[in-house]
Motif scaffolding. Structure first.
Motif, PDB file in Angstrom:
ATOM      1  N   ASP A   1      -4.696  -2.738  -9.750  1.00 33.30           N
ATOM      2  CA  ASP A   1      -4.268  -2.312  -8.421  1.00 33.30           C
ATOM      3  C   ASP A   1      -5.451  -2.546  -7.489  1.00 33.30           C
ATOM      4  O   ASP A   1      -6.477  -3.091  -7.878  1.00 33.30           O
ATOM      5  CB  ASP A   1      -3.863  -0.835  -8.472  1.00 33.30           C
ATOM      6  CG  ASP A   1      -2.984  -0.414  -7.304  1.00 33.30           C
ATOM      7  OD1 ASP A   1      -2.906  -1.164  -6.303  1.00 33.30           O
ATOM      8  OD2 ASP A   1      -2.375   0.667  -7.387  1.00 33.30           O
ATOM      9  N   TRP A   2      -5.335  -2.101  -6.240  1.00 32.05           N
ATOM     10  CA  TRP A   2      -6.449  -2.180  -5.306  1.00 32.05           C
ATOM     11  C   TRP A   2      -7.593  -1.295  -5.782  1.00 32.05           C
ATOM     12  O   TRP A   2      -7.376  -0.190  -6.264  1.00 32.05           O
ATOM     13  CB  TRP A   2      -5.997  -1.754  -3.909  1.00 32.05           C
ATOM     14  CG  TRP A   2      -4.923  -2.617  -3.331  1.00 32.05           C
ATOM     15  CD1 TRP A   2      -3.600  -2.309  -3.208  1.00 32.05           C
ATOM     16  CD2 TRP A   2      -5.075  -3.943  -2.828  1.00 32.05           C
ATOM     17  NE1 TRP A   2      -2.911  -3.351  -2.654  1.00 32.05           N
ATOM     18  CE2 TRP A   2      -3.787  -4.380  -2.410  1.00 32.05           C
ATOM     19  CE3 TRP A   2      -6.153  -4.810  -2.680  1.00 32.05           C
ATOM     20  CZ2 TRP A   2      -3.571  -5.637  -1.855  1.00 32.05           C
ATOM     21  CZ3 TRP A   2      -5.938  -6.065  -2.140  1.00 32.05           C
ATOM     22  CH2 TRP A   2      -4.660  -6.470  -1.724  1.00 32.05           C
ATOM     23  N   GLU A   3      -8.807  -1.781  -5.629  1.00 32.69           N
ATOM     24  CA  GLU A   3      -9.995  -1.034  -6.029  1.00 32.69           C
ATOM     25  C   GLU A   3     -10.893  -0.838  -4.814  1.00 32.69           C
ATOM     26  O   GLU A   3     -11.131  -1.773  -4.046  1.00 32.69           O
ATOM     27  CB  GLU A   3     -10.766  -1.780  -7.120  1.00 32.69           C
ATOM     28  CG  GLU A   3      -9.976  -1.970  -8.406  1.00 32.69           C
ATOM     29  CD  GLU A   3     -10.772  -2.729  -9.455  1.00 32.69           C
ATOM     30  OE1 GLU A   3     -11.960  -3.049  -9.191  1.00 32.69           O
ATOM     31  OE2 GLU A   3     -10.226  -3.005 -10.527  1.00 32.69           O
TER      32      GLU A   3
ATOM     33  N   PHE B   1      -3.173   4.322  -5.467  1.00 35.17           N
ATOM     34  CA  PHE B   1      -3.881   3.320  -6.255  1.00 35.17           C
ATOM     35  C   PHE B   1      -4.071   3.801  -7.689  1.00 35.17           C
ATOM     36  O   PHE B   1      -4.447   4.952  -7.929  1.00 35.17           O
ATOM     37  CB  PHE B   1      -5.247   3.027  -5.650  1.00 35.17           C
ATOM     38  CG  PHE B   1      -5.190   2.400  -4.276  1.00 35.17           C
ATOM     39  CD1 PHE B   1      -4.001   1.894  -3.772  1.00 35.17           C
ATOM     40  CD2 PHE B   1      -6.332   2.319  -3.491  1.00 35.17           C
ATOM     41  CE1 PHE B   1      -3.949   1.325  -2.506  1.00 35.17           C
ATOM     42  CE2 PHE B   1      -6.291   1.751  -2.232  1.00 35.17           C
ATOM     43  CZ  PHE B   1      -5.099   1.250  -1.731  1.00 35.17           C
TER      44      PHE B   1
ATOM     45  N   PHE C   1       0.816  -1.216   0.000  1.00 37.14           N
ATOM     46  CA  PHE C   1       0.000   0.000   0.000  1.00 37.14           C
ATOM     47  C   PHE C   1       0.855   1.274   0.000  1.00 37.14           C
ATOM     48  O   PHE C   1       0.443   2.307   0.517  1.00 37.14           O
ATOM     49  CB  PHE C   1      -0.941   0.034   1.223  1.00 37.14           C
ATOM     50  CG  PHE C   1      -1.766  -1.208   1.373  1.00 37.14           C
ATOM     51  CD1 PHE C   1      -2.750  -1.513   0.450  1.00 37.14           C
ATOM     52  CD2 PHE C   1      -1.567  -2.079   2.438  1.00 37.14           C
ATOM     53  CE1 PHE C   1      -3.512  -2.657   0.575  1.00 37.14           C
ATOM     54  CE2 PHE C   1      -2.320  -3.227   2.567  1.00 37.14           C
ATOM     55  CZ  PHE C   1      -3.303  -3.517   1.637  1.00 37.14           C
TER      56      PHE C   1
ATOM     57  N   VAL D   1     -12.523  -3.606  -0.329  1.00 36.91           N
ATOM     58  CA  VAL D   1     -11.354  -3.358  -1.173  1.00 36.91           C
ATOM     59  C   VAL D   1     -11.015  -4.670  -1.879  1.00 36.91           C
ATOM     60  O   VAL D   1     -11.182  -5.748  -1.305  1.00 36.91           O
ATOM     61  CB  VAL D   1     -10.152  -2.841  -0.338  1.00 36.91           C
ATOM     62  CG1 VAL D   1      -9.740  -3.858   0.696  1.00 36.91           C
ATOM     63  CG2 VAL D   1      -8.970  -2.479  -1.243  1.00 36.91           C
ATOM     64  N   ARG D   2     -10.595  -4.595  -3.144  1.00 39.09           N
ATOM     65  CA  ARG D   2     -10.289  -5.824  -3.879  1.00 39.09           C
ATOM     66  C   ARG D   2      -9.200  -5.552  -4.907  1.00 39.09           C
ATOM     67  O   ARG D   2      -8.923  -4.406  -5.266  1.00 39.09           O
ATOM     68  CB  ARG D   2     -11.531  -6.352  -4.602  1.00 39.09           C
ATOM     69  CG  ARG D   2     -11.963  -5.487  -5.773  1.00 39.09           C
ATOM     70  CD  ARG D   2     -13.216  -6.030  -6.418  1.00 39.09           C
ATOM     71  NE  ARG D   2     -13.645  -5.153  -7.506  1.00 39.09           N
ATOM     72  CZ  ARG D   2     -14.826  -5.249  -8.130  1.00 39.09           C
ATOM     73  NH1 ARG D   2     -15.675  -6.196  -7.758  1.00 39.09           N
ATOM     74  NH2 ARG D   2     -15.148  -4.427  -9.103  1.00 39.09           N
ATOM     75  N   GLN D   3      -8.603  -6.645  -5.359  1.00 36.92           N
ATOM     76  CA  GLN D   3      -7.645  -6.578  -6.458  1.00 36.92           C
ATOM     77  C   GLN D   3      -7.797  -7.843  -7.298  1.00 36.92           C
ATOM     78  O   GLN D   3      -7.819  -8.953  -6.753  1.00 36.92           O
ATOM     79  CB  GLN D   3      -6.203  -6.468  -5.962  1.00 36.92           C
ATOM     80  CG  GLN D   3      -5.192  -6.401  -7.112  1.00 36.92           C
ATOM     81  CD  GLN D   3      -3.747  -6.214  -6.656  1.00 36.92           C
ATOM     82  OE1 GLN D   3      -2.808  -6.595  -7.339  1.00 36.92           O
ATOM     83  NE2 GLN D   3      -3.551  -5.598  -5.485  1.00 36.92           N
TER      84      GLN D   3
END
Length: 240
Positions: free
Chosen positions: A152-154, A146, A142, A193-195
């Motif tokens: 990347d992380w969403e 982003f 992190f 949060v997801r990737q």
């Protein structure tokens, strides 16, 4: 005799070249028209259809010159005409490498590819824009902002007054950069949060750590993993 750059002359010459199947000349004229905004959307549309053909990339590649600005127009028409988006991936990758398209155009195209389920093309195009080696889990610490519309992380976009969880990157003493999630008591959008990971066949283990404060959950904290026929992805955690 009309000047060679006169709009009417360009239209007539392009129409004749297409009729006589002189595709090299037709491409040259259509690119000039698109660059000079002659003929409205017709030249970009014709170039988009040309790009969808077997010789399209070979015909268009010589026109990827410094200062060119016709590529975004053609890609926009490729989407508007609902032509196969993979037709534009190679063109966009080369144009982006030469600085001929803005980052927003690349992000938009990656977003469209993902929405169409063309994950490999989307990942390949996004990967080509990175300036350093990319690990399987991107930005796992992190420590970078982003990247929107990439891999990347969403975080779901919600109005600040309605968000059930507020996500922020910050520095934690002794732990470096961390992802902070503050729950507001409102309904929480899932996932928080997801990737997306593009993984080959095999077995993978992703490890992480979390710390909570003043958090009450009737059913506890659930860590999820996904499985498919081709691979297994697991998420493990350790509380500190």
């Amino acid at each position: 005799v009309l000047a060679p750059t006169d709009p009417n002359s360009l239209r007539l010459r392009a129409r004749q070249a297409l009729a006589e199947n002189q595709m090299g000349l037709a491409t040259d004229l259509l690119v000039k028209m698109a660059e000079n905004h002659v003929g409205g959307e017709d030249p970009p549309q014709l170039l988009a259809r040309l790009l969808d053909g077997s010789e399209g990339m070979a015909l268009l590649r010589p026109h990827l010159n410094a200062g060119s600005h016709w590529v975004p127009q053609v890609l926009a028409q490729l989407v508007a005409l609902k032509l196969p988006l993979e037709s534009g991936v190679a063109l966009l990758a080369e144009a982006a490498a030469k600085g001929l398209v803005p980052p927003a155009t690349v992000r938009s195209f990656v977003r469209s590819l993902k929405a169409n389920g063309q994950w490999a093309d989307a990942y390949g195009l996004w990967l080509a824009q990175q300036r350093q080696p990319v690990p399987i889990l991107f930005n796992g610490g992190f420590d970078q902002r982003f990247q929107v519309d990439g891999f990347d992380w969403e975080v779901p976009l919600e109005p600040p007054g309605r968000a059930g969880a507020v996500v922020a990157q910050r520095t934690s003493s002794g732990h470096g950069q961390v992802l902070e999630i503050q729950y507001t008591g409102r309904a929480v959008a899932i996932p928080i949060v997801r990737q997306y990971l593009l993984l080959g066949a095999g077995r993978y283990t992703l490890q992480g750590q979390y710390m909570s404060s003043k958090l009450r959950m009737e059913q506890g904290l659930e860590l999820m993993y996904c499985r498919s026929e081709e691979h297994t992805s697991e998420l493990q955690s350790r509380q500190y």
